[in-house]
Motif scaffolding. Structure first.
Motif, PDB file in Angstrom:
ATOM      1  N   ASN A   8       0.693  -1.202  -0.146  1.00 32.23           N
ATOM      2  CA  ASN A   8      -0.061  -0.212  -0.001  1.00 32.23           C
ATOM      3  C   ASN A   8       0.848   1.275  -0.003  1.00 32.23           C
ATOM      4  OD1 ASN A   8       0.836   0.510   2.636  1.00 32.23           O
ATOM      5  ND2 ASN A   8      -0.944  -0.593   3.576  1.00 32.23           N
ATOM      6  N   THR A  36      -2.644  -0.297  -8.599  1.00 27.85           N
ATOM      7  CA  THR A  36      -4.062  -0.957  -8.735  1.00 27.85           C
ATOM      8  C   THR A  36      -4.802  -0.753  -7.471  1.00 27.85           C
ATOM      9  OG1 THR A  36      -3.497  -2.935  -7.765  1.00 27.85           O
ATOM     10  CG2 THR A  36      -3.324  -3.030 -10.005  1.00 27.85           C
ATOM     11  N   ARG A  37      -6.145  -0.847  -7.254  1.00 26.38           N
ATOM     12  CA  ARG A  37      -6.797  -0.697  -5.950  1.00 26.38           C
ATOM     13  C   ARG A  37      -7.233  -1.955  -5.494  1.00 26.38           C
ATOM     14  NH1 ARG A  37      -7.111   4.984  -4.864  1.00 26.38           N
ATOM     15  NH2 ARG A  37      -6.526   6.070  -6.941  1.00 26.38           N
ATOM     16  N   ASP A  38      -7.301  -1.805  -4.283  1.00 30.28           N
ATOM     17  CA  ASP A  38      -7.842  -2.873  -3.440  1.00 30.28           C
ATOM     18  C   ASP A  38      -9.291  -2.847  -3.189  1.00 30.28           C
ATOM     19  OD1 ASP A  38      -8.156  -0.959  -1.506  1.00 30.28           O
ATOM     20  OD2 ASP A  38      -6.488  -1.588  -0.061  1.00 30.28           O
ATOM     21  N   ASP A  39      -9.881  -3.556  -2.358  1.00 30.50           N
ATOM     22  CA  ASP A  39     -11.422  -3.636  -2.059  1.00 30.50           C
ATOM     23  C   ASP A  39     -11.871  -2.502  -1.564  1.00 30.50           C
ATOM     24  OD1 ASP A  39     -11.277  -6.157  -3.480  1.00 30.50           O
ATOM     25  OD2 ASP A  39     -11.089  -7.253  -1.487  1.00 30.50           O
ATOM     26  N   HIS A  40     -10.992  -1.867  -0.595  1.00 26.99           N
ATOM     27  CA  HIS A  40     -11.315  -0.530  -0.255  1.00 26.99           C
ATOM     28  C   HIS A  40     -11.160   0.594  -1.089  1.00 26.99           C
ATOM     29  CE1 HIS A  40     -11.925  -2.933   3.422  1.00 26.99           C
ATOM     30  NE2 HIS A  40     -10.566  -3.583   3.148  1.00 26.99           N
ATOM     31  N   GLY A  41     -10.630   0.414  -2.189  1.00 22.18           N
ATOM     32  CA  GLY A  41     -10.194   1.568  -3.286  1.00 22.18           C
ATOM     33  C   GLY A  41      -8.873   2.124  -2.770  1.00 22.18           C
ATOM     34  N   GLU A  42      -7.893   1.868  -2.179  1.00 21.46           N
ATOM     35  CA  GLU A  42      -6.664   2.162  -1.712  1.00 21.46           C
ATOM     36  C   GLU A  42      -5.608   1.899  -2.725  1.00 21.46           C
ATOM     37  OE1 GLU A  42      -6.350   4.290   0.777  1.00 21.46           O
ATOM     38  OE2 GLU A  42      -8.316   4.130   1.239  1.00 21.46           O
TER      39      GLU A  42
END
Length: 302
Positions: A8, A36-42
């Protein structure tokens, strides 16, 4: 590389020394990095992008502008890495047998032989000459080997850990310091490199100063409180080349204002070269400058 986990943005900042704002600006302006983005948009950064960011940070510390790096082709980027590493590597002693032996043992992952080689060098030269004439050029050589691709990150870490262990042992074996001045050693937040701090502590303690080390990443308010609690004569701050250059001036000025006027502020390391000389702050760009500053302090009226 593909087996390594993605990071992150906070982890990338800690790993590379590049601030979150810088990463976001580069993403918008240059199209890199491309998280890229994780499931939380981070934001999540693939390991190969983190590796390139590490190299870019080193090149920027050598004076190259980000725009030039982003405009470079893969071949040009590799040439820039080689050009930044090669001149200094010739200067710091690739012809020195000890440097050649050390780097060879690191590459061979031969930890016992590496420890023995370094320990024997310290016993032969004495702690002061070992730190100034061996560790300092070795740090440059190992850093350049990493930049040029000769060393992997884990190999640089292996070398660093052996030097840290050796210096801590040497410092621990010195007589208990009861002399003057009393020097508080630390690094500010965002500066996690401890090797430079240990090198300075070894030199100062060997010369009879009383050293109190807080380790790395101490908040400025805590530095002020510790200086008072330990009746420090001097606060010595270590800043590596990886420390964000834009922060140096404001940070040093702020700490100077927070400390009592009776407490001197020394700022050493490669990062000290980015600070503007001002009254009440002693800049120490070299290890020898640290010893000179100690002698000057002792000759003063304290």
């Amino acid at each position: 590389m593909n087996d390594l986990p993605a990071m992150n943005i906070s982890a990338v900042e800690r790993d590379t020394g590049l601030g979150k704002d810088t990463l976001r600006v580069w993403e918008r302006r240059y199209g890199f990095p491309q998280p890229t983005r994780d499931d939380h948009g981070e934001r999540v950064y693939p390991p190969e992008q983190v590796e390139r960011l590490r190299v870019m940070k080193r090149l920027i510390d050598q004076g190259l502008r980000p725009g030039r790096l982003f405009a470079a082709s893969a071949e040009e980027f590799a040439e820039l890495c080689h050009a930044c590493a090669s001149p200094r590597r010739n200067d710091v002693g690739q012809g020195d047998p000890l440097i050649r032996q050390t780097t060879a043992l690191v590459k061979a992952n031969d930890v016992p032989a590496l420890r023995q080689l370094l320990h024997q060098a310290m016993m032969r030269l004495g702690l002061q000459r070992f730190v100034i004439d061996v560790v300092a050029p070795l740090n440059d050589a190992v850093g350049d080997a990493w930049m040029s691709g000769e060393f992997e990150v884990f190999e640089e870490h292996l070398y660093t850990e052996q030097i840290k262990s050796l210096l801590r042992q040497a410092i621990g074996n010195l007589p208990a310091g009861g002399g003057t001045p009393r020097i508080l050693l630390t690094t500010p937040p965002d500066e996690q490199h401890v090797l430079g701090l240990l090198m300075v502590e070894a030199l100062l303690a060997l010369d009879g100063a009383s050293c109190i080390s807080l380790g790395t990443q101490t908040p400025l308010a805590d530095i002020r409180m510790a200086a008072t609690a330990h009746h420090a004569d001097i606060v010595a701050l270590s800043l590596s080349a990886a420390f964000p250059g834009r922060q140096v001036g404001a940070l040093v000025s702020q700490l100077r204002q927070m400390l009592p006027a009776t407490v001197d502020l020394w700022v050493g390391g490669a990062g000290a070269q980015r600070a503007t000389p001002v009254k009440g702050i002693v800049l120490l760009p070299t290890l020898q400058a640290t010893l000179d500053a100690l002698e000057t302090w002792r000759q003063g009226d304290h």
